[in-house]
Design a protein around this motif. Structure first.
Motif, PDB file in Angstrom:
ATOM      1  N   LEU A   1      -5.488  -0.323   6.702  1.00 52.05           N
ATOM      2  CA  LEU A   1      -5.940   0.380   7.852  1.00 52.05           C
ATOM      3  C   LEU A   1      -6.922   1.409   7.323  1.00 52.05           C
ATOM      4  O   LEU A   1      -6.562   2.062   6.369  1.00 52.05           O
TER       5      LEU A   1
ATOM      6  N   VAL B   1       0.896  -1.317   0.140  1.00 46.59           N
ATOM      7  CA  VAL B   1      -0.006  -0.183   0.022  1.00 46.59           C
ATOM      8  C   VAL B   1       0.820   1.292  -0.093  1.00 46.59           C
ATOM      9  O   VAL B   1       1.767   1.397   0.619  1.00 46.59           O
TER      10      VAL B   1
ATOM     11  N   ASP C   1       5.280  10.134  15.906  1.00 50.70           N
ATOM     12  CA  ASP C   1       4.540  10.655  16.898  1.00 50.70           C
ATOM     13  C   ASP C   1       3.363  10.321  17.043  1.00 50.70           C
ATOM     14  O   ASP C   1       2.844  10.189  18.223  1.00 50.70           O
TER      15      ASP C   1
ATOM     16  N   THR D   1       0.057  10.922   5.541  1.00 52.29           N
ATOM     17  CA  THR D   1      -1.174  10.523   6.094  1.00 52.29           C
ATOM     18  C   THR D   1      -1.105   9.836   7.533  1.00 52.29           C
ATOM     19  O   THR D   1      -0.280   9.284   7.868  1.00 52.29           O
TER      20      THR D   1
ATOM     21  N   GLN E   1       5.664   9.296   1.968  1.00 53.74           N
ATOM     22  CA  GLN E   1       6.739   9.949   2.651  1.00 53.74           C
ATOM     23  C   GLN E   1       7.753   9.051   3.333  1.00 53.74           C
ATOM     24  O   GLN E   1       8.832   9.652   3.792  1.00 53.74           O
ATOM     25  N   SER E   2       7.325   7.963   3.693  1.00 53.02           N
ATOM     26  CA  SER E   2       8.259   6.821   4.431  1.00 53.02           C
ATOM     27  C   SER E   2       8.794   5.905   3.357  1.00 53.02           C
ATOM     28  O   SER E   2       9.780   5.290   3.273  1.00 53.02           O
ATOM     29  N   LEU E   3       7.493   5.324   2.382  1.00 58.08           N
ATOM     30  CA  LEU E   3       7.721   4.116   1.726  1.00 58.08           C
ATOM     31  C   LEU E   3       8.742   4.616   0.508  1.00 58.08           C
ATOM     32  O   LEU E   3       9.510   3.642   0.202  1.00 58.08           O
TER      33      LEU E   3
HETATM   34  C1  LIG Z   1      11.575  14.660   5.951  1.00 59.32           C
HETATM   35  C2  LIG Z   1      10.627  14.076   6.788  1.00 59.32           C
HETATM   36  C3  LIG Z   1      10.428  14.157   8.030  1.00 59.32           C
HETATM   37  C4  LIG Z   1       9.564  13.413   8.895  1.00 59.32           C
HETATM   38  N1  LIG Z   1       9.487  13.881  10.053  1.00 59.32           N
HETATM   39  C5  LIG Z   1       8.555  13.254  10.993  1.00 59.32           C
HETATM   40  C6  LIG Z   1       8.178  13.570  12.046  1.00 59.32           C
HETATM   41  O1  LIG Z   1       8.769  14.466  12.799  1.00 59.32           O
HETATM   42  N2  LIG Z   1       7.286  12.818  13.117  1.00 59.32           N
HETATM   43  C7  LIG Z   1       6.783  11.559  12.283  1.00 59.32           C
HETATM   44  O2  LIG Z   1       5.979  11.006  13.144  1.00 59.32           O
HETATM   45  N3  LIG Z   1       7.078  11.401  11.050  1.00 59.32           N
HETATM   46  C8  LIG Z   1       7.765  12.088  10.396  1.00 59.32           C
HETATM   47  N4  LIG Z   1       7.974  11.677   9.280  1.00 59.32           N
HETATM   48  C9  LIG Z   1       7.038  10.535   8.351  1.00 59.32           C
HETATM   49  C10 LIG Z   1       5.769  11.067   7.790  1.00 59.32           C
HETATM   50  O3  LIG Z   1       5.164  11.346   8.882  1.00 59.32           O
HETATM   51  C11 LIG Z   1       5.155  10.106   7.161  1.00 59.32           C
HETATM   52  O4  LIG Z   1       4.148  10.824   6.315  1.00 59.32           O
HETATM   53  C12 LIG Z   1       4.404   8.942   7.617  1.00 59.32           C
HETATM   54  O5  LIG Z   1       5.558   8.000   8.208  1.00 59.32           O
HETATM   55  C13 LIG Z   1       3.920   7.883   6.530  1.00 59.32           C
HETATM   56  O6  LIG Z   1       2.842   8.543   5.970  1.00 59.32           O
HETATM   57  P1  LIG Z   1       2.551   8.236   4.309  1.00 59.32           P
HETATM   58  O7  LIG Z   1       1.169   8.621   4.071  1.00 59.32           O
HETATM   59  O8  LIG Z   1       3.666   9.165   3.708  1.00 59.32           O
HETATM   60  O9  LIG Z   1       2.926   6.670   4.150  1.00 59.32           O
HETATM   61  P2  LIG Z   1       3.570   5.859   3.247  1.00 59.32           P
HETATM   62  O10 LIG Z   1       5.105   6.306   3.051  1.00 59.32           O
HETATM   63  O11 LIG Z   1       2.775   5.922   1.706  1.00 59.32           O
HETATM   64  O12 LIG Z   1       3.560   4.453   3.645  1.00 59.32           O
HETATM   65  C14 LIG Z   1       4.246   4.204   4.876  1.00 59.32           C
HETATM   66  C15 LIG Z   1       3.743   2.679   5.152  1.00 59.32           C
HETATM   67  O13 LIG Z   1       2.658   2.742   5.822  1.00 59.32           O
HETATM   68  C16 LIG Z   1       1.884   1.480   4.908  1.00 59.32           C
HETATM   69  N5  LIG Z   1       0.706   2.250   4.681  1.00 59.32           N
HETATM   70  C17 LIG Z   1       0.212   3.366   4.384  1.00 59.32           C
HETATM   71  N6  LIG Z   1      -1.091   3.492   4.659  1.00 59.32           N
HETATM   72  C18 LIG Z   1      -1.695   2.522   4.821  1.00 59.32           C
HETATM   73  C19 LIG Z   1      -3.118   1.966   5.094  1.00 59.32           C
HETATM   74  N7  LIG Z   1      -4.159   2.889   5.003  1.00 59.32           N
HETATM   75  N8  LIG Z   1      -3.090   0.640   5.357  1.00 59.32           N
HETATM   76  C20 LIG Z   1      -2.069  -0.003   5.587  1.00 59.32           C
HETATM   77  N9  LIG Z   1      -0.700   0.209   5.342  1.00 59.32           N
HETATM   78  C21 LIG Z   1      -0.602   1.491   5.068  1.00 59.32           C
HETATM   79  C22 LIG Z   1       2.716   1.436   3.829  1.00 59.32           C
HETATM   80  O14 LIG Z   1       2.670   0.210   3.023  1.00 59.32           O
HETATM   81  C23 LIG Z   1       3.997   1.570   4.127  1.00 59.32           C
HETATM   82  O15 LIG Z   1       4.772   0.449   4.751  1.00 59.32           O
HETATM   83  C24 LIG Z   1       8.837  12.533   8.141  1.00 59.32           C
HETATM   84  C25 LIG Z   1       9.140  12.000   7.000  1.00 59.32           C
HETATM   85  C26 LIG Z   1      10.230  12.873   6.248  1.00 59.32           C
HETATM   86  C27 LIG Z   1      10.482  12.543   4.832  1.00 59.32           C
END
Ligand SMILES: Cc1cc2nc3c(=O)[nH]c(=O)nc-3n(C[C@H](O)[C@H](O)[C@H](O)COP(=O)(O)OP(=O)(O)OC[C@H]3O[C@@H](n4cnc5c(N)ncnc54)[C@H](O)[C@@H]3O)c2cc1C
Length: 280
Positions: free
Chosen positions: A162, A28, A119, A106, A33-35
């Motif tokens: 989720l 997914v 967080d 997200t 931002q992390s994937l």
């Molecule tokens: C520069 C930078 C700074 C950051 N600083 C912080 C911070 O201070 N604090 C903090 O908490 N985070 C921080 N992050 C992480 C950020 O919050 C990401 O947004 C978060 O970790 C992942 O959300 P995403 O929607 O981008 O998920 P994605 O990167 O798209 O997915 C992340 C993971 O979750 C899974 N996933 C996503 N959505 C679902 C779903 N609905 N159901 C099942 N699995 C799912 C994916 O398969 C993957 O394994 C930072 C990231 C960056 C790049």
């Protein structure tokens, strides 16, 4: 570095996404931002990305005694919305990363990723939230306390999505999310979610949860119990500080040693409790 070649599927509904995940080796993708960094580093090499990031049916905030937050709700939406009885959610969301990260990332992605320094895991553990998970087999609910299994490991199976997070409200509680960072926009060195209910000068309820101090969020129940029914004197606060770090062995890395993190845990708890004690 470029990611390895990967297929891309963009479903029009959660049902379509679940069908695809049931029949293919997919991962997914929400805000990426992390994937995406993990793909670039080739830590993960899924066959397909299943992009649910823009599915409107997963983006919502429904207020009530229990608040429902859809998984693809962006951090920026939570940061701009004061939810009665859950003001701490807005404060926490506004401290995630920087504005670009908050606009893309997200809540479901952060929880699904389960970074030990993120967080929301600590926040939703303190709030005793429930994760609503869907798969082709049906819908199940998992409490935050059981959802986080370890670093980057959750109760989610590869073909799960989720769907939403259900959160009870805490009206009448003083609420704060505090985090110590080396640079603005960083992940927490240590973060603390704290909710405190005082009545007639006594602690009626308290909920404490830390991030950045282990593989999973740390909820020090002994410290919570010790604070209940006290007047939150300096002695009560000192006892809670010691109990909060009891048995905790935070990691050491370039940002801080284990003993430094323990000290930060104590100071964060002390300062936030004292601040709340002073608030009317
Ligand atoms: C520069 C930078 C700074 C950051 N600083 C912080 C911070 O201070 N604090 C903090 O908490 N985070 C921080 N992050 C992480 C950020 O919050 C990401 O947004 C978060 O970790 C992942 O959300 P995403 O929607 O981008 O998920 P994605 O990167 O798209 O997915 C992340 C993971 O979750 C899974 N996933 C996503 N959505 C679902 C779903 N609905 N159901 C099942 N699995 C799912 C994916 O398969 C993957 O394994 C930072 C990231 C960056 C790049």
């Amino acid at each position: 570095m470029y990611p390895a070649q990967v297929g891309y599927y963009r479903p029009d509904s959660v049902e379509e996404a679940l069908d695809f995940l049931d029949n293919n080796e997919g991962k997914v993708l929400a805000g990426g931002q992390s994937l995406i960094p993990m793909l670039k580093l080739r830590i993960l090499k899924p066959k397909y990305l299943v992009d649910i990031g823009d599915l409107k049916e997963l983006s919502f905030i429904r207020e009530g005694e229990v608040v429902s937050i859809g998984a693809t709700t962006r951090h920026s939406e939570l940061a701009s919305r004061k939810i009665p009885g859950l003001e701490i959610v807005q404060e926490t969301a506004s401290k995630v990363g920087d504005i670009q990260v908050r606009n893309m990332g997200t809540v479901g992605g952060s929880l699904g990723n389960a970074d030990p320094s993120a967080d929301y895991p600590a926040l939703f553990t303190a709030l005793d939230a429930t994760m609503v998970i869907r798969s082709k087999k049906g819908t199940r609910e998992v409490k935050a306390g059981d959802f986080f299994k370890g670093a980057f490991t959750t109760a989610l199976e590869p073909s799960d999505i989720l769907e939403q997070i259900k959160v009870p409200t805490y009206k009448g509680y003083r609420q704060a999310y505090r985090k110590v960072v080396r640079r603005a926009g960083d992940f927490a060195l240590v973060g603390l979610a704290l909710l405190l209910k005082m009545e007639a000068g006594e602690v009626k309820d308290v909920r404490i949860s830390f991030t950045g101090v282990g593989e999973r969020p740390h909820r020090p129940l002994e410290a919570e119990n010790a604070l209940k029914d006290t007047k939150l004197t300096d002695g009560d606060v000192s006892r809670a500080m010691e109990l909060a770090v009891k048995g905790v062995n935070p990691p050491s890395d370039s940002r801080g040693s284990s003993s430094y993190r323990r000290e930060v845990m104590k100071r964060l708890l002390k300062n936030t409790l004292e601040e709340m004690r002073g608030a009317s």
